[in-house]
Design an enzyme around this catalytic site. Structure first.
Site, mmCIF file in Angstrom:
data_model
loop_
_atom_site.group_PDB
_atom_site.id
_atom_site.type_symbol
_atom_site.label_atom_id
_atom_site.label_comp_id
_atom_site.label_asym_id
_atom_site.label_seq_id
_atom_site.Cartn_x
_atom_site.Cartn_y
_atom_site.Cartn_z
ATOM 1 N N SER A 1 44.749 15.554 38.995
ATOM 2 C CA SER A 1 45.179 14.898 37.759
ATOM 3 C C SER A 1 46.516 15.426 37.232
ATOM 4 C CB SER A 1 44.086 15.021 36.702
ATOM 5 O OG SER A 1 43.787 16.379 36.442
ATOM 6 N N LYS B 1 42.350 21.257 47.702
ATOM 7 C CA LYS B 1 42.554 20.808 46.323
ATOM 8 C C LYS B 1 43.114 21.944 45.470
ATOM 9 C CE LYS B 1 39.916 19.202 42.391
ATOM 10 N NZ LYS B 1 38.615 18.858 41.898
ATOM 11 N N LYS C 1 39.237 24.981 47.354
ATOM 12 C CA LYS C 1 39.581 24.494 46.017
ATOM 13 C C LYS C 1 40.055 25.675 45.190
ATOM 14 C CE LYS C 1 37.624 22.222 41.963
ATOM 15 N NZ LYS C 1 36.519 21.389 41.469
ATOM 16 N N TYR D 1 44.698 9.263 41.995
ATOM 17 C CA TYR D 1 44.539 8.285 40.920
ATOM 18 C C TYR D 1 45.537 7.154 41.101
ATOM 19 C CZ TYR D 1 41.891 12.161 39.171
ATOM 20 O OH TYR D 1 40.965 13.170 39.076
ATOM 21 N N ARG E 1 39.797 17.169 33.107
ATOM 22 C CA ARG E 1 38.821 17.722 32.158
ATOM 23 C C ARG E 1 38.872 16.950 30.849
ATOM 24 N NH1 ARG E 1 39.957 24.132 33.601
ATOM 25 N NH2 ARG E 1 39.259 23.996 35.769
ATOM 26 N N LYS F 1 37.351 29.571 35.912
ATOM 27 C CA LYS F 1 36.551 29.323 37.106
ATOM 28 C C LYS F 1 36.965 30.243 38.257
ATOM 29 C CE LYS F 1 35.419 24.590 35.725
ATOM 30 N NZ LYS F 1 35.096 23.218 36.171
#
Ligand code: PBG
Length: 326
Positions: free
Chosen positions: A278, A252, A198, A317, A208, A221
């Site tokens: 997303s 990802k 990731k 999605y 988020r 991150k």
């Protein structure tokens, strides 16, 4: 003078029948995993950054999952929208067997026992600072205390009936310890789908926003998610997670990391998943909304590219809409 070699790659491309016969890659609803945002409130709330996607709660959630199953989607992945008041530095809500996700898993299992339920393992929905784990004195996330917490979180999720656990946190050593706990607790059938590679990506913004952690994220991150520049490091990450007991692995983001998917599949030959995240969804959805690209055709092409790269399952999605088309 024509083509003297008689090699005409176009021959099978002229007719529909021959195009069908030589198609190398198939895409079906069975390849899709549908990520769903779960809210406490009954009904659905549209998400402005993810056109066409809503958060669901109560009966509306159950109905939506029923419809996804009816369209042939085998697995849904649940992400909680946690009320601000329940977010604490200790993330206690994550270990409560009565939290939103645990209650949702039980309700969905009752209503639709056949569909697979995946639960996310990470602390960010429960953490006021939006980080996936406990923040250390130097501002980075502390590895081992976080892993201990992820094991506790995994236990309540598996107890609630989650079929698949998806640790999305990128801590070191968590797969081995979660697996050990699951075996010890008698959860021999719980599938671990590790977010093995990731990346610290700029494409998670709409997610988020959807879970209400975008304004609160303190720092970045990068001390745990991977540098987008790295490919060989992904192979080392994936190898470790497989050795520790991951059944399936995830790359990802996905659409912008197809090379990593191919590398993973050809190196390990294991069930490989990727997350059409997303921001990637939003790029497609907004372009389609504005008539810049053909909505259905471009969606089929994007999802097919994941399969061609070597993906078994694709989290998107757009899974619901795609399953409708398929
Ligand atoms: C956090 C998590 C993130 C996503 C899924 N789980 C965001 C992050 O790492 O900050 C992003 C998914 C998406 O963008 O669709 N554990």
């Amino acid at each position: 003078m024509g083509n003297t070699s008689f090699i005409r790659h176009r021959r099978p491309r002229y007719a529909e029948f021959s195009r069908k016969l030589v198609k190398e890659t198939q895409l079906s609803a069975e390849n899709l995993v549908y990520p769903i945002f779960v809210q406490e409130e009954e009904g659905d709330t549209a998400l402005s950054m993810l056109p066409g996607i809503s958060r669901y709660g109560g009966k509306a959630l159950i109905n939506h999952v029923k419809e996804a199953y009816a369209r042939g989607i085998p697995l849904v992945s649940l992400f909680p929208v946690v009320n601000q008041a329940l977010k604490t530095e200790t993330c206690n809500e994550a270990f409560s067997s009565d939290n939103l996700i645990c209650r949702t898993i039980k309700d969905l299992k009752n209503a639709i026992p056949e569909i697979g339920l995946m639960a996310d393992v990470a602390l960010d929905p429960y953490n006021p600072n939006g980080q996936d784990g406990f923040v250390d004195t130097d501002g980075t996330v502390a590895n081992d205390p976080t892993v201990e917490a992820l094991v506790k979180q995994s236990k309540v999720l598996a107890d609630a009936g989650a079929d698949v656990l998806g640790p999305s946190d990128m801590m070191d050593g968590r797969i081995g310890l979660i697996r050990e706990m699951l075996e010890h607790e008698g959860h021999h059938r719980t599938i671990l789908l590790s977010y093995a590679a990731k990346y610290a990506s700029a494409l998670y913004g709409p997610f988020r926003n959807a879970v209400g952690s975008s304004n609160s994220l303190v720092g970045d991150k990068k001390s745990y998610q991977m540098d987008p520049a790295n490919r060989m490091e992904a192979i080392r990450e994936i190898r470790t997670d497989l050795e520790e007991g991951a059944d399936w692995v995830m790359i990802k983001p996905g659409h912008t990391y197809l090379d990593i998917i191919t590398e993973c599949k050809s190196t390990f030959g294991v069930p490989t998943f990727a997350y059409h995240v997303s921001g990637e969804y939003a790029m497609w959805a907004f372009a389609a909304q504005h008539g810049v690209i053909d909505r259905k055709k471009s969606l089929m092409e994007i999802l097919l590219s994941f399969r061609r790269a070597g993906c078994d399952g694709i989290l998107s999605y757009a899974a619901f809409e795609a399953a409708d088309i398929l």
